[in-house]
Design a protein around this motif. Structure first.
Motif, PDB file in Angstrom:
ATOM      1  N   GLY A  71      21.132 -12.858   2.927  1.00 13.07           N
ATOM      2  CA  GLY A  71      20.463 -11.916   2.038  1.00 13.07           C
ATOM      3  C   GLY A  71      19.355 -11.103   2.661  1.00 13.07           C
ATOM      4  O   GLY A  71      18.533 -10.524   1.933  1.00 13.07           O
ATOM      5  N   ASP A  72      19.322 -10.997   3.986  1.00 13.85           N
ATOM      6  CA  ASP A  72      18.349 -10.148   4.682  1.00 13.85           C
ATOM      7  C   ASP A  72      19.082  -9.324   5.722  1.00 13.85           C
ATOM      8  O   ASP A  72      19.832  -9.878   6.535  1.00 13.85           O
ATOM      9  CB  ASP A  72      17.266 -10.977   5.364  1.00 13.85           C
ATOM     10  N   GLN A  73      18.834  -8.000   5.710  1.00 14.88           N
ATOM     11  CA  GLN A  73      19.453  -7.127   6.697  1.00 14.88           C
ATOM     12  C   GLN A  73      18.446  -6.105   7.199  1.00 14.88           C
ATOM     13  O   GLN A  73      17.669  -5.540   6.419  1.00 14.88           O
ATOM     14  CB  GLN A  73      20.649  -6.382   6.092  1.00 14.88           C
ATOM     15  N   ASP A  74      18.472  -5.864   8.506  1.00 20.01           N
ATOM     16  CA  ASP A  74      17.717  -4.777   9.130  1.00 20.01           C
ATOM     17  C   ASP A  74      18.699  -3.665   9.455  1.00 20.01           C
ATOM     18  O   ASP A  74      19.731  -3.894  10.103  1.00 20.01           O
ATOM     19  CB  ASP A  74      17.029  -5.246  10.412  1.00 20.01           C
ATOM     20  N   LEU A  75      18.394  -2.447   9.001  1.00 14.38           N
ATOM     21  CA  LEU A  75      19.302  -1.322   9.180  1.00 14.38           C
ATOM     22  C   LEU A  75      18.638  -0.193   9.942  1.00 14.38           C
ATOM     23  O   LEU A  75      17.410  -0.037   9.923  1.00 14.38           O
ATOM     24  CB  LEU A  75      19.752  -0.773   7.827  1.00 14.38           C
ATOM     25  N   LEU A  76      19.467   0.600  10.591  1.00 12.26           N
ATOM     26  CA  LEU A  76      19.037   1.873  11.149  1.00 12.26           C
ATOM     27  C   LEU A  76      19.592   2.948  10.223  1.00 12.26           C
ATOM     28  O   LEU A  76      20.804   3.172  10.156  1.00 12.26           O
ATOM     29  CB  LEU A  76      19.564   2.066  12.567  1.00 12.26           C
ATOM     30  N   GLN A  77      18.706   3.598   9.467  1.00  8.27           N
ATOM     31  CA  GLN A  77      19.101   4.661   8.555  1.00  8.27           C
ATOM     32  C   GLN A  77      18.428   5.957   8.968  1.00  8.27           C
ATOM     33  O   GLN A  77      17.853   6.042  10.054  1.00  8.27           O
ATOM     34  CB  GLN A  77      18.726   4.267   7.113  1.00  8.27           C
ATOM     35  N   ARG A  78      18.476   6.956   8.114  1.00  6.65           N
ATOM     36  CA  ARG A  78      17.866   8.235   8.461  1.00  6.65           C
ATOM     37  C   ARG A  78      17.002   8.739   7.317  1.00  6.65           C
ATOM     38  O   ARG A  78      17.301   8.531   6.134  1.00  6.65           O
ATOM     39  CB  ARG A  78      18.934   9.276   8.806  1.00  6.65           C
ATOM     40  N   SER A  79      15.911   9.390   7.723  1.00  5.51           N
ATOM     41  CA  SER A  79      15.029  10.058   6.780  1.00  5.51           C
ATOM     42  C   SER A  79      14.831  11.472   7.304  1.00  5.51           C
ATOM     43  O   SER A  79      14.120  11.685   8.292  1.00  5.51           O
ATOM     44  CB  SER A  79      13.679   9.330   6.674  1.00  5.51           C
ATOM     45  N   GLY A  80      15.491  12.441   6.681  1.00  3.33           N
ATOM     46  CA  GLY A  80      15.504  13.792   7.239  1.00  3.33           C
ATOM     47  C   GLY A  80      16.273  13.785   8.547  1.00  3.33           C
ATOM     48  O   GLY A  80      17.381  13.266   8.636  1.00  3.33           O
TER      49      GLY A  80
ATOM     50  N   VAL B 297       0.834  -1.209   0.000  1.00  2.00           N
ATOM     51  CA  VAL B 297       0.000   0.000   0.000  1.00  2.00           C
ATOM     52  C   VAL B 297       0.865   1.253   0.000  1.00  2.00           C
ATOM     53  O   VAL B 297       0.653   2.181  -0.788  1.00  2.00           O
ATOM     54  CB  VAL B 297      -0.954   0.004   1.210  1.00  2.00           C
ATOM     55  N   LEU B 298       1.860   1.280   0.877  1.00  2.00           N
ATOM     56  CA  LEU B 298       2.736   2.442   0.944  1.00  2.00           C
ATOM     57  C   LEU B 298       3.530   2.604  -0.336  1.00  2.00           C
ATOM     58  O   LEU B 298       3.784   3.721  -0.795  1.00  2.00           O
ATOM     59  CB  LEU B 298       3.690   2.311   2.136  1.00  2.00           C
ATOM     60  N   LYS B 299       3.924   1.473  -0.923  1.00  2.00           N
ATOM     61  CA  LYS B 299       4.710   1.539  -2.152  1.00  2.00           C
ATOM     62  C   LYS B 299       3.924   2.196  -3.275  1.00  2.00           C
ATOM     63  O   LYS B 299       4.411   3.066  -3.985  1.00  2.00           O
ATOM     64  CB  LYS B 299       5.142   0.120  -2.556  1.00  2.00           C
ATOM     65  N   TRP B 300       2.680   1.800  -3.433  1.00  2.00           N
ATOM     66  CA  TRP B 300       1.866   2.363  -4.498  1.00  2.00           C
ATOM     67  C   TRP B 300       1.498   3.817  -4.204  1.00  2.00           C
ATOM     68  O   TRP B 300       1.383   4.642  -5.100  1.00  2.00           O
ATOM     69  CB  TRP B 300       0.603   1.530  -4.688  1.00  2.00           C
ATOM     70  N   ALA B 301       1.339   4.141  -2.923  1.00  2.00           N
ATOM     71  CA  ALA B 301       0.967   5.508  -2.555  1.00  2.00           C
ATOM     72  C   ALA B 301       2.166   6.454  -2.562  1.00  2.00           C
ATOM     73  O   ALA B 301       2.011   7.669  -2.559  1.00  2.00           O
ATOM     74  CB  ALA B 301       0.326   5.517  -1.167  1.00  2.00           C
ATOM     75  N   ASP B 302       3.382   5.862  -2.570  1.00  2.00           N
ATOM     76  CA  ASP B 302       4.609   6.647  -2.528  1.00  2.00           C
ATOM     77  C   ASP B 302       4.603   7.578  -1.315  1.00  2.00           C
ATOM     78  O   ASP B 302       5.084   8.711  -1.362  1.00  2.00           O
ATOM     79  CB  ASP B 302       4.785   7.466  -3.819  1.00  2.00           C
ATOM     80  N   ALA B 303       4.037   7.071  -0.207  1.00  2.00           N
ATOM     81  CA  ALA B 303       3.900   7.898   0.989  1.00  2.00           C
ATOM     82  C   ALA B 303       4.859   7.478   2.101  1.00  2.00           C
ATOM     83  O   ALA B 303       4.854   8.063   3.172  1.00  2.00           O
ATOM     84  CB  ALA B 303       2.463   7.816   1.513  1.00  2.00           C
ATOM     85  N   TYR B 304       5.676   6.473   1.854  1.00  2.00           N
ATOM     86  CA  TYR B 304       6.570   5.996   2.900  1.00  2.00           C
ATOM     87  C   TYR B 304       7.774   6.927   3.028  1.00  2.00           C
ATOM     88  O   TYR B 304       8.140   7.650   2.106  1.00  2.00           O
ATOM     89  CB  TYR B 304       7.030   4.570   2.610  1.00  2.00           C
ATOM     90  N   ALA B 305       8.411   6.877   4.207  1.00  2.00           N
ATOM     91  CA  ALA B 305       9.583   7.708   4.446  1.00  2.00           C
ATOM     92  C   ALA B 305      10.752   7.212   3.606  1.00  2.00           C
ATOM     93  O   ALA B 305      11.070   6.026   3.607  1.00  2.00           O
ATOM     94  CB  ALA B 305       9.950   7.670   5.929  1.00  2.00           C
ATOM     95  N   LYS B 306      11.377   8.118   2.885  1.00  2.00           N
ATOM     96  CA  LYS B 306      12.489   7.750   2.018  1.00  2.00           C
ATOM     97  C   LYS B 306      13.820   7.910   2.755  1.00  2.00           C
ATOM     98  O   LYS B 306      13.978   8.800   3.584  1.00  2.00           O
ATOM     99  CB  LYS B 306      12.468   8.598   0.750  1.00  2.00           C
ATOM    100  N   VAL B 307      14.754   7.070   2.403  1.00  2.00           N
ATOM    101  CA  VAL B 307      16.069   7.077   3.026  1.00  2.00           C
ATOM    102  C   VAL B 307      16.913   8.224   2.453  1.00  2.00           C
ATOM    103  O   VAL B 307      16.935   8.438   1.235  1.00  2.00           O
ATOM    104  CB  VAL B 307      16.786   5.730   2.779  1.00  2.00           C
ATOM    105  N   ASP B 308      17.615   8.937   3.331  1.00  2.00           N
ATOM    106  CA  ASP B 308      18.454  10.049   2.883  1.00  2.00           C
ATOM    107  C   ASP B 308      19.631   9.561   2.040  1.00  2.00           C
ATOM    108  O   ASP B 308      19.900  10.094   0.967  1.00  2.00           O
ATOM    109  CB  ASP B 308      19.000  10.827   4.094  1.00  2.00           C
ATOM    110  N   ASP B 309      20.335   8.569   2.550  1.00  2.00           N
ATOM    111  CA  ASP B 309      21.532   8.055   1.875  1.00  2.00           C
ATOM    112  C   ASP B 309      21.469   6.531   1.886  1.00  2.00           C
ATOM    113  O   ASP B 309      21.650   5.897   2.920  1.00  2.00           O
ATOM    114  CB  ASP B 309      22.792   8.538   2.591  1.00  2.00           C
ATOM    115  N   LEU B 310      21.203   5.948   0.725  1.00  2.00           N
ATOM    116  CA  LEU B 310      21.020   4.502   0.643  1.00  2.00           C
ATOM    117  C   LEU B 310      22.284   3.733   0.992  1.00  2.00           C
ATOM    118  O   LEU B 310      22.207   2.584   1.434  1.00  2.00           O
ATOM    119  CB  LEU B 310      20.566   4.115  -0.767  1.00  2.00           C
ATOM    120  N   THR B 311      23.438   4.339   0.803  1.00  2.00           N
ATOM    121  CA  THR B 311      24.682   3.615   1.046  1.00  2.00           C
ATOM    122  C   THR B 311      25.113   3.637   2.510  1.00  2.00           C
ATOM    123  O   THR B 311      26.058   2.937   2.886  1.00  2.00           O
ATOM    124  CB  THR B 311      25.826   4.192   0.199  1.00  2.00           C
TER     125      THR B 311
END
Length: 216
Positions: A130-139, A105-119
């Motif tokens: 092949g599965d990882q949980d990360l702590l990243q930043r959005s804003g 749902v979020l993917k189609w709505a494009d309403a999810y929080a985006k990651v600042d720096d994917l790397t």
């Protein structure tokens, strides 16, 4: 270039840009790094020599691997023949793609929080498969993100993608793609055996055009 990809919806990042050694193989401590410094030396159970092990790895890449690759690159004997696997039944990694998993749902709505720096990101959990949980930043906000490694998707032989197998094309006598070829068993089936036999006869025949020609 650009074969290591990280995707988050419409956002993406791709490495390497110019230097595969410095940007990828010698990149230490990133969540997407190809070499985990803690796995270099399995004898060091307590991980007391991680820095020394990484320094040794760097020396091997810089002093041995890079000069070897540069010395070998683009050099083929002119009287060469090659075949390679080009089969969708033997999917191969031509690209390594990490993709952030989000709700439909979020993917189609494009309403999810985006990651600042994917790397960038701190690894909170890594299954090693092949599965990882990360702590990243959005804003300014921390963001929990889950990434999965996409399965192999390119045609090939299960190890080498067709795009790499075809690299000698135009630089040698003949370079052809074959169906139904797996990497380990490449010479076990008759079409490939016959190709190899034919290629050897052509190579031997052309010897008479060289200094190796037999003179009675």
């Amino acid at each position: 270039m650009g074969w290591l990809k990280i995707r988050d919806g419409s956002q993406s990042a791709a490495l390497p840009v110019a230097d595969p050694y410095g940007e990828v193989y010698l990149s230490r401590g990133q969540w997407w790094s190809l070499c985990d410094d803690k796995l270099i030396n399995p004898i060091d159970a307590n991980k007391q020599t991680v820095d020394q092990d990484w320094a040794s790895y760097e020396r091997i890449i810089n002093k041995l691997v890079i000069p070897f690759h540069l010395g070998l690159a683009g050099k083929y004997h002119s009287n060469s023949y090659a075949f390679y696997g080009d089969d969708d039944a033997h999917k191969t990694w031509g690209e390594v793609v990490w993709e952030r998993k989000i709700g439909t749902v979020l993917k189609w709505a494009d309403a999810y929080a985006k990651v600042d720096d994917l790397t960038s990101g701190q690894v909170m959990r890594d299954t090693g498969t092949g599965d990882q949980d990360l702590l990243q930043r959005s804003g300014r906000d921390p963001l929990a993100a889950h990434y999965t490694l996409r399965p192999a998707a390119q045609s090939g032989d299960g190890t080498v993608p067709a795009v790499s197998g075809a690299a000698p094309r135009g630089k040698i006598k003949l370079c052809v793609g074959h169906k139904d070829v797996d990497h380990e068993g490449a010479y076990k089936k008759k079409p490939q055996m016959l190709f190899a036999l034919w290629a050897v006869t052509r190579i031997v025949y052309r010897a008479k055009e060289t200094k190796m020609a037999y003179v009675e």
